[in-house]
Scaffold this motif. Sequence first.
Motif: not given
Length: 738
Positions: A196-201, A263-269, A312-322
């Motif tokens: 159950e490992i997720f990858y960045a794609k 769930t089965d909602y995402i492809v990558g994170i 685009m360049l901010s490094e504000s914390q606690e954020r993810m892209l899905i």
Amino acid sequence: MNNQITPEIVAQHKISPSEYESILKILGREPNLLELGVFSAMWSEHCSYKSSKKYLNGFPTKAKWVIQGPGENAGVIDCGEGWAAVFKMESHNHPSFIEPFAGAATGVGGIFRDIFTMGARVEASMNSLRFGEIKGKDESINKHQKYLIKGVAAGISHYGNCMGVPTVAGETSFDESFNGNILVNAFGLGICKSDEIFYAKAGSAGNPVIYVGSRTGRDGLGGAVMASDSFNEASKKLRPTVQVGDPFAEKLLMEACLELFKTDYIVGIQDMGAAGLTSSSFEMAGKSGAGMKLYLDKVPMREEGMNPYELMLSESQERMLICAKPGFENKIKEIFEKYELHAEVIGEVTDTGNMELFWKGELAGLIPIAPVTELAPVLDRPTKEPEYLNKIKNIKIDDFRKISAKKAFKTLLKDENIANKAYIYDQYDAHIGTNTIKMPGSLGAGAIRIKESGAAVAMACECNTRMNFVNPLVGAAAAVAAAGRKVAMSGATPLSITDCLNYGNPQNPEVMWQFAKGCEGIKIACKELNTPVVSGNVSLYNETNGISVQPTPAIAMVGVLKDAKKLLNSHFKESGVSVFVLGDTGADFAGSLYMKSLFGVCGGELKELDFKAERALWDLVIKANDKGILEFANSVGVGGVAITLAKMSAFGGVGFKGECPYDDERWLFSESFSRSIVGVKGKKNIAKLEAMAKEAGVKCQKIGKTKADNSFELGSIEMSLDKLKKLYFSSFSEILSK
């Protein structure tokens, strides 16, 4: 975004003339400011590894227990019974020097996100810290370093404690080379099911791109570029480049992501770490050979008047892209809204191979993805053996006057590199989660249990910077061996490492020589000891006003013990136990604390590391522990046998009486490699250990016995246990309080 790009603006973005020419070829035109900022971040030393990539190739990365090696957010190894450990170590050096609390805190937060992005709940953390002088001649330096120590410790404890992640081990050392550039390396480890490992794609065209987590602000703006440059007086004004963390938001983010992963909602994170939205979007699209459209005005913002460049360049914390599967956007939003977190669709995956950045309906930036991720500069910087080596390599212990073992013992015991760091680790919660079975301060490796399988995961971080200064190749190899030895002394089998390679300015040929040799040492050690590299980080430009830090290839080793109940203790437990030194001791004082603390010298010539002897020692202790022969085991490291025994006595509150087994009592402080101290009770077990050691080819020498009275005796060294404990446990906090 159509600002005129001048040579001054290009230079401000740390882009060289040749790199700018490459950008012109890739785009076929002049970039605008937004596009220049993207290239600047992605091609920074911090993100592209352009000076180090050449030397990282060839690291051993595979073994039957390695599930995921370098190239993802973190490495993954098999722990058996369907469970896996996910781990990585990264630096947050520059931010922690500028603003110690926030820099250290967000370093911890960043490494935690790398772990739970892979689908694992974060279960343990460690830290590897380097500071400058705290009792030198310059009181202003001492004062500032104490301020940094207190800020860093507070930042680490704040984030980890609030997240509910125990800090189970770590290391802290001091040297004047870190006066202008401290090192803060954070390690995180999580546990998940191995399937159950997720990858960045990004997946295929049409997949929605969803921003989740906290809003974006201007904090951390340009952090990756800042971390790719040396320090000077102007660096003190760089506080806005340091991110501001919110551990409570990250705790919610972790729980939301772990729920999403069911769930089965995402492809990558992908975590928005260094370079924020830029690196996460380009890396996800690049790994899938896809394109992406981002509508930047849809990004949740916490400040007014923000523009595409900042977003685009901010490094504000606690954020993810899905990158999600089409049609599940609302279900994903529901999960994050339950945790009071933002979840906004800000784009989509395309098949164009381009990153298209829109702002309020207009195209603000258009960049082909593959050249940014695949054609980043790979520099072949010149190398040169440092001239200082000619001055220090012939230094020998016999060049200095003899100091009594009793005086040397007392001096070393209260040295800041030896004295107990309870001031630091007592601020960390080691109990939370109820899985910690070996605490910080109990010596040796830390360990947690996997409740579901009954196994233990042991971990330790190590690096002797003085040895790396004396010989970067042997020093780096010794760091791998020392970290593995700590894990083995807990009874666990060392399996894999993550590293954090901290060096000075790569534009200095002598620094690049150190780095090249350090990488070679790690490659050799990991191959010979069968402990592949599964993740890591490079931190260069650790220098201030032309003074580079000592080479610091910090190594974190992770191992597994199938039965957590067999975890081996590291300190004395009771009287009447026979104590043995395993391994050969010689007159090995090159880069030793003995020479540094007593004579102010760091020099000498390191012997080559005997990897067969090292691995034989590990296997002997692991096997003897499995058979129930050993009462305790501890690696011999800084300060040698005398200091190792003293710490074991202090922690256990148990006395010791032994004879010096060497003709010269100075050898009690020798830092020879591949040694440990073990305890055995009963004649039968002693005979078994001696027979096993003989068969393994490991020297086994009795040095003494634990005893019930209040004293510590080793050769001519005599000290009451009360005084020993006071020197060891109180000296560090007393130095900080002055």
